[in-house]
Every structure is written in structure tokens, then in C-alpha cells.
Design a protein around this motif. Sequence first.
Motif, PDB file in Angstrom:
ATOM      1  N   MET A   1       0.841  -1.187   0.000  1.00  0.00           N
ATOM      2  CA  MET A   1       0.000   0.000   0.000  1.00  0.00           C
ATOM      3  C   MET A   1       0.885   1.249   0.000  1.00  0.00           C
ATOM      4  N   TRP A   2       1.270   1.711   1.194  1.00  0.00           N
ATOM      5  CA  TRP A   2       2.144   2.879   1.284  1.00  0.00           C
ATOM      6  C   TRP A   2       3.588   2.427   1.367  1.00  0.00           C
ATOM      7  N   ASN A   3       4.465   3.159   0.695  1.00  0.00           N
ATOM      8  CA  ASN A   3       5.879   2.811   0.802  1.00  0.00           C
ATOM      9  C   ASN A   3       6.567   3.606   1.905  1.00  0.00           C
ATOM     10  N   ARG A   4       5.822   4.550   2.501  1.00  0.00           N
ATOM     11  CA  ARG A   4       6.353   5.259   3.672  1.00  0.00           C
ATOM     12  C   ARG A   4       5.171   5.866   4.428  1.00  0.00           C
ATOM     13  N   SER A   5       5.426   6.166   5.701  1.00  0.00           N
ATOM     14  CA  SER A   5       4.410   6.818   6.520  1.00  0.00           C
ATOM     15  C   SER A   5       5.117   7.769   7.479  1.00  0.00           C
ATOM     16  N   PHE A   6       4.371   8.771   7.907  1.00  0.00           N
ATOM     17  CA  PHE A   6       4.918   9.846   8.731  1.00  0.00           C
ATOM     18  C   PHE A   6       4.193   9.899  10.069  1.00  0.00           C
ATOM     19  N   LEU A   7       4.964  10.090  11.133  1.00  0.00           N
ATOM     20  CA  LEU A   7       4.418  10.287  12.470  1.00  0.00           C
ATOM     21  C   LEU A   7       4.880  11.658  12.943  1.00  0.00           C
ATOM     22  N   ILE A   8       3.934  12.540  13.221  1.00  0.00           N
ATOM     23  CA  ILE A   8       4.228  13.899  13.657  1.00  0.00           C
ATOM     24  C   ILE A   8       3.835  14.009  15.125  1.00  0.00           C
ATOM     25  N   LEU A   9       4.805  14.382  15.959  1.00  0.00           N
ATOM     26  CA  LEU A   9       4.607  14.429  17.408  1.00  0.00           C
ATOM     27  C   LEU A   9       4.833  15.839  17.937  1.00  0.00           C
ATOM     28  N   HIS A  10       3.877  16.349  18.679  1.00  0.00           N
ATOM     29  CA  HIS A  10       3.895  17.725  19.186  1.00  0.00           C
ATOM     30  C   HIS A  10       4.477  17.810  20.599  1.00  0.00           C
ATOM     31  N   LEU A  74       8.956  19.118  23.286  1.00  0.00           N
ATOM     32  CA  LEU A  74       9.021  18.018  24.254  1.00  0.00           C
ATOM     33  C   LEU A  74       8.966  16.651  23.576  1.00  0.00           C
ATOM     34  N   ALA A  75       8.299  16.561  22.436  1.00  0.00           N
ATOM     35  CA  ALA A  75       8.266  15.279  21.725  1.00  0.00           C
ATOM     36  C   ALA A  75       9.672  14.847  21.302  1.00  0.00           C
ATOM     37  N   SER A  76      10.566  15.805  21.063  1.00  0.00           N
ATOM     38  CA  SER A  76      11.939  15.457  20.688  1.00  0.00           C
ATOM     39  C   SER A  76      12.631  14.689  21.803  1.00  0.00           C
ATOM     40  N   VAL A  77      12.470  15.154  23.037  1.00  0.00           N
ATOM     41  CA  VAL A  77      13.110  14.426  24.143  1.00  0.00           C
ATOM     42  C   VAL A  77      12.314  13.181  24.498  1.00  0.00           C
ATOM     43  N   ALA A  78      10.994  13.194  24.289  1.00  0.00           N
ATOM     44  CA  ALA A  78      10.210  11.974  24.483  1.00  0.00           C
ATOM     45  C   ALA A  78      10.722  10.895  23.528  1.00  0.00           C
ATOM     46  N   TRP A  79      11.051  11.297  22.280  1.00  0.00           N
ATOM     47  CA  TRP A  79      11.586  10.344  21.317  1.00  0.00           C
ATOM     48  C   TRP A  79      12.943   9.809  21.777  1.00  0.00           C
ATOM     49  N   MET A  80      13.793  10.692  22.314  1.00  0.00           N
ATOM     50  CA  MET A  80      15.086  10.240  22.820  1.00  0.00           C
ATOM     51  C   MET A  80      14.908   9.228  23.928  1.00  0.00           C
ATOM     52  N   ARG A  81      14.005   9.525  24.853  1.00  0.00           N
ATOM     53  CA  ARG A  81      13.743   8.605  25.972  1.00  0.00           C
ATOM     54  C   ARG A  81      13.163   7.291  25.456  1.00  0.00           C
ATOM     55  N   PHE A  82      12.274   7.359  24.469  1.00  0.00           N
ATOM     56  CA  PHE A  82      11.692   6.165  23.865  1.00  0.00           C
ATOM     57  C   PHE A  82      12.780   5.320  23.205  1.00  0.00           C
ATOM     58  N   ARG A  92      13.920   7.310   9.762  1.00  0.00           N
ATOM     59  CA  ARG A  92      14.577   8.610   9.881  1.00  0.00           C
ATOM     60  C   ARG A  92      13.754   9.511  10.784  1.00  0.00           C
ATOM     61  N   VAL A  93      14.456  10.473  11.387  1.00  0.00           N
ATOM     62  CA  VAL A  93      13.852  11.308  12.420  1.00  0.00           C
ATOM     63  C   VAL A  93      14.301  12.753  12.258  1.00  0.00           C
ATOM     64  N   LEU A  94      13.347  13.651  12.474  1.00  0.00           N
ATOM     65  CA  LEU A  94      13.639  15.080  12.596  1.00  0.00           C
ATOM     66  C   LEU A  94      13.282  15.497  14.009  1.00  0.00           C
ATOM     67  N   LEU A  95      14.253  16.063  14.711  1.00  0.00           N
ATOM     68  CA  LEU A  95      14.033  16.632  16.043  1.00  0.00           C
ATOM     69  C   LEU A  95      14.079  18.146  15.885  1.00  0.00           C
ATOM     70  N   ALA A  96      13.018  18.826  16.262  1.00  0.00           N
ATOM     71  CA  ALA A  96      12.995  20.287  16.175  1.00  0.00           C
ATOM     72  C   ALA A  96      12.824  20.875  17.563  1.00  0.00           C
ATOM     73  N   ARG A 130      18.073  14.273  11.920  1.00  0.00           N
ATOM     74  CA  ARG A 130      18.404  15.681  11.713  1.00  0.00           C
ATOM     75  C   ARG A 130      17.833  16.469  12.882  1.00  0.00           C
ATOM     76  N   LEU A 131      18.621  17.395  13.384  1.00  0.00           N
ATOM     77  CA  LEU A 131      18.202  18.319  14.435  1.00  0.00           C
ATOM     78  C   LEU A 131      18.047  19.695  13.819  1.00  0.00           C
ATOM     79  N   ALA A 132      16.865  20.284  13.979  1.00  0.00           N
ATOM     80  CA  ALA A 132      16.640  21.672  13.559  1.00  0.00           C
ATOM     81  C   ALA A 132      16.404  22.475  14.829  1.00  0.00           C
TER      82      ALA A 132
END
Length: 192
Positions: A1-10, A74-82, A92-96, A130-132
Amino acid sequence: MWNRSFLILHGVENRRPEGHWQHELAMGLRERGEQVFYPQLPDTDQPSLDAWTEAIRAELALMRGEKVVVCHSLASVAWMRFAATDPAPADRVLLASPPGPVAFEWNVIAEFTTVGLDLASLQLANGPTRLACSDADPYCVEGAAEHYGRPLGCEVDVIPGGGHIALDDGYGPWPSALNWCLDPAVRLSPNH
């Protein structure tokens, strides 16, 4: 179906408002036919690391193909902890704009602290991370490029005068974030 999917965390206190770059990103990706998950994380005013971790895990289980995760604040550090317990759960991950150590003095987010976390040993993604960040983020007075970018060993894009890279800082639509989602070689740039 999809060859990629995106998860956006606030981040904390973010109710995914229209106009915020993450909301605009979700809409822009969906308009292009992409699969996008943009959940309202639980208890956004009084977040729990365990509850956010469970929500992230549940969303990841729904994703198909290449898994791209876009985190703000805060989702950026939640991702790090996860990732400390579930290494490389994404491709791949973008931390902003991750908050820095001083920000965790605020008791509402204290349990998310990265103090004691071995950043250099984290595997945040199977592919590029990538960190922005801004050079003037009031929630990371230590400077995210140095505090996070160097130990994580990731690509860093510094946004001059970008504040917290939020709606109040002029980050409604953020074209370079959308472009990065579609092509990981893209560097994130200011909105002016």
C-alpha cells in the motif's frame, strides 16, 4: 500500500493548532497522498512520559513502509527517551527545538529530562537523524546544536533567530520541513 508513513509528534501544551508548522506539514503531506499520523498526545498540559511512550508505540505499530518521525519540542526528548529503550524504532527522524536541561526545572515536564541519558549511545533511527534548532530558543538556553547535536552525532540545521520554531516565531507553513520529509537530503532553513 504505502511505501512510507509519517508520524508527527507535538510538544507540551500543544493542541495541534491550525497554522502551526506541524499542522501545515500534516496537511501538506496528506495532500500529496502520504500516510500521516498526527495524534493528540495524552494530557498535553500535564504530560506523562509513560503515557506518551505508549501513545508513540501504538502509532508506530500502525505505520507501514519507511517510518519517518517528526518531533517538535518536548516530543523530541520523548523520542530520545523512547529510543533509549526501543533502539531505532524509525527509519529517519527530525528533532525540532528540543528543550534543554534548564527547561526541565519546570515540574510539568521534569520527568522527561535527558539528564543521565547517554545521548551518544542512542540510536534514534535506522537512517538519518536531523536536528533543527534555533540559536535563540528560550527553552534551550544551553544551545541545542551543542547540547544535543554534537553528542547525538546527527546533522544539525541552526535557524538564526528562530526562537522555539513555533507559530509565534513565524513558523506556520515551513516549506523546508515538508521538503525534508519528501527528501532527507534537504537542509532545514528559516522561513524568511
